[in-house]
Design a protein around this motif. Sequence first.
Motif, short mmCIF file in Angstrom:
data_model
loop_
_atom_site.label_atom_id
_atom_site.label_comp_id
_atom_site.label_asym_id
_atom_site.label_seq_id
_atom_site.Cartn_x
_atom_site.Cartn_y
_atom_site.Cartn_z
N GLY A 86 0.77 -1.24 0.00
CA GLY A 86 0.00 0.00 0.00
C GLY A 86 0.80 1.29 0.00
N ASP A 87 0.13 2.38 0.34
CA ASP A 87 0.73 3.71 0.31
C ASP A 87 1.87 3.86 1.33
OD1 ASP A 87 -1.06 4.44 -1.65
OD2 ASP A 87 -2.48 5.39 -0.26
N CYS A 88 1.85 3.04 2.36
CA CYS A 88 2.88 3.15 3.41
C CYS A 88 4.09 2.25 3.16
CB CYS A 88 2.28 2.81 4.77
SG CYS A 88 1.03 3.98 5.34
N LYS A 89 4.13 1.59 2.01
CA LYS A 89 5.22 0.67 1.70
C LYS A 89 6.58 1.35 1.86
CE LYS A 89 6.87 -2.54 -1.85
NZ LYS A 89 6.61 -3.15 -3.19
N GLY A 90 7.51 0.69 2.54
CA GLY A 90 8.84 1.22 2.75
C GLY A 90 9.01 1.95 4.06
N LYS A 91 7.92 2.35 4.69
CA LYS A 91 8.01 3.02 5.99
C LYS A 91 8.11 1.97 7.08
CE LYS A 91 5.41 7.18 4.72
NZ LYS A 91 4.27 8.07 5.05
N ASN A 92 8.84 2.30 8.15
CA ASN A 92 8.91 1.34 9.26
C ASN A 92 7.91 1.70 10.35
OD1 ASN A 92 10.12 3.07 11.28
ND2 ASN A 92 12.12 2.73 10.35
N LEU A 93 7.75 0.79 11.28
CA LEU A 93 6.72 0.92 12.30
C LEU A 93 6.91 2.17 13.14
CD1 LEU A 93 4.24 -0.37 13.60
CD2 LEU A 93 5.77 -1.83 14.95
N LYS A 94 8.15 2.48 13.49
CA LYS A 94 8.41 3.66 14.31
C LYS A 94 8.03 4.94 13.56
CE LYS A 94 11.78 3.33 17.19
NZ LYS A 94 10.98 3.35 18.45
N GLU A 95 8.36 5.00 12.26
CA GLU A 95 7.99 6.16 11.44
C GLU A 95 6.48 6.31 11.35
OE1 GLU A 95 11.82 6.14 8.36
OE2 GLU A 95 10.02 4.98 7.90
N LEU A 96 5.77 5.19 11.23
CA LEU A 96 4.32 5.23 11.14
C LEU A 96 3.70 5.77 12.42
CD1 LEU A 96 3.41 1.87 9.36
CD2 LEU A 96 3.32 4.17 8.40
N LYS A 149 6.92 4.08 20.87
CA LYS A 149 7.38 2.69 21.07
C LYS A 149 6.20 1.74 20.91
CE LYS A 149 10.76 -0.16 22.07
NZ LYS A 149 11.92 -0.26 21.15
N PHE A 150 6.25 0.84 19.92
CA PHE A 150 5.17 -0.11 19.75
C PHE A 150 5.24 -1.13 20.88
CE2 PHE A 150 2.81 -3.63 17.79
CZ PHE A 150 1.67 -2.93 17.37
N PRO A 151 4.13 -1.42 21.57
CA PRO A 151 4.21 -2.16 22.83
C PRO A 151 4.31 -3.68 22.73
CG PRO A 151 1.96 -1.43 22.43
CD PRO A 151 2.80 -0.83 21.34
N LEU A 152 4.06 -4.25 21.55
CA LEU A 152 4.04 -5.71 21.43
C LEU A 152 5.04 -6.20 20.39
CD1 LEU A 152 0.21 -6.51 21.52
CD2 LEU A 152 1.84 -6.47 23.42
N LEU A 153 5.52 -7.41 20.61
CA LEU A 153 6.37 -8.12 19.65
C LEU A 153 5.64 -9.41 19.28
CD1 LEU A 153 9.01 -8.70 18.12
CD2 LEU A 153 10.03 -9.44 20.28
N ILE A 154 5.41 -9.59 17.98
CA ILE A 154 4.60 -10.70 17.47
C ILE A 154 5.50 -11.64 16.68
CG2 ILE A 154 2.61 -11.33 16.06
CD1 ILE A 154 1.86 -9.60 18.48
N LYS A 155 5.48 -12.95 17.01
CA LYS A 155 6.43 -13.89 16.41
C LYS A 155 5.75 -15.22 16.04
CE LYS A 155 10.30 -12.82 19.60
NZ LYS A 155 11.20 -13.49 20.58
N PHE A 156 6.38 -15.91 15.09
CA PHE A 156 6.20 -17.35 14.94
C PHE A 156 7.54 -18.00 15.30
CE2 PHE A 156 3.08 -15.80 11.71
CZ PHE A 156 1.94 -16.31 12.30
N ILE A 157 7.49 -19.13 16.01
CA ILE A 157 8.70 -19.80 16.48
C ILE A 157 8.68 -21.27 16.07
CG2 ILE A 157 10.00 -20.53 18.53
CD1 ILE A 157 9.12 -17.99 19.91
#
Length: 326
Positions: A56-66, A86-94
């Motif tokens: 989408g329109d935000c392609k290339g931006k990182n989470l902190k910039e958003l 600061k984004f409060p969660l970290l989401i993973k697959f392990i």
Amino acid sequence: MQKLNQFLKFEPILKEKIWGGEKLATLLKKQTNKKNIGESWEVSDVEGDTSEVVNGDCKGKNLKELIAEFKGDLVGEKVFKSFGTKFPLLIKFIDAKEALSIQLHPNDELAMKRHNSFGKTEMWYIMQADDKANLIVGFQKDSNKEEYLHHLENKSLLEILNVDEVSKGDVYFIPTGRVHAIGAGVLLAEIQQTSDITYRVYDWDRQDDQGNYRDLHTDLALDAIDYKAEKKYTTSYSKQENKSSEIVSCPYFTTNVLPVNGKIALNHNDKDSFVIYMCVEGEVTLSNEFTTETIALGETILIPASIKEFSITSSVKSELLEVYIQ
């Protein structure tokens, strides 16, 4: 400021681990030339590992910039007030091809004092498990520093720790201080506070390719461990087709399970938070008047707080984890 009206997909951040395997590539279709991939960080604002938008329109931006640009429109006004950029969660697959170290995480107070970091409360949702695969979670009965150190020094921790065989759909809530380890043959989704602080207490005496042992954190762990035992460590929950059912709710996050069959309309006007969907089975399409995106097994999408109403459609049996902050 333009309105944020797109669903956000991020480039997975893949982590090679001494215990990692091939399931993230083979089962979850993560594209990589790396071997022994243990973790796919789906949504991350850990220092040095900030997720980048791929659509989408935000392609290339990182989470902190958003977050800096859209603030409460992205994360929710209450969340932005609490956490700022600061984004409060970290989401993973392990994927654990081999067992992870026996470890635990400090609480907010200790983590801030020692590491200037959040603590690390987390939860696991088992997506696949090989026959007889297990987890270590907590103590069999109440323990103490002296007993724990005795068994640590004698390499007999398994005599006092709780071991559970696991299967698809099992859920474990891991509060700070709880000793735990993911066993060999387990593939899971993990939701946690944004923190990479781990106290490793035993690593099975294993060496890396250069013959080195990984660092242990015996002294740091002693005051961080919760020595109390629980009667059971699995989280009981029920689920209903095309409805969100709560699995875990804590001050740091709420996680629901949402089985999808056909088309459902969702309304998040009751939430002042972003919503994250992790696809743990099948494939779904999310859409509203502005945007449409599809996620399949092993993919994740973030719904900005400014988007309150949309639909989810699936033509195959599908299941999502729905994550937000109360």
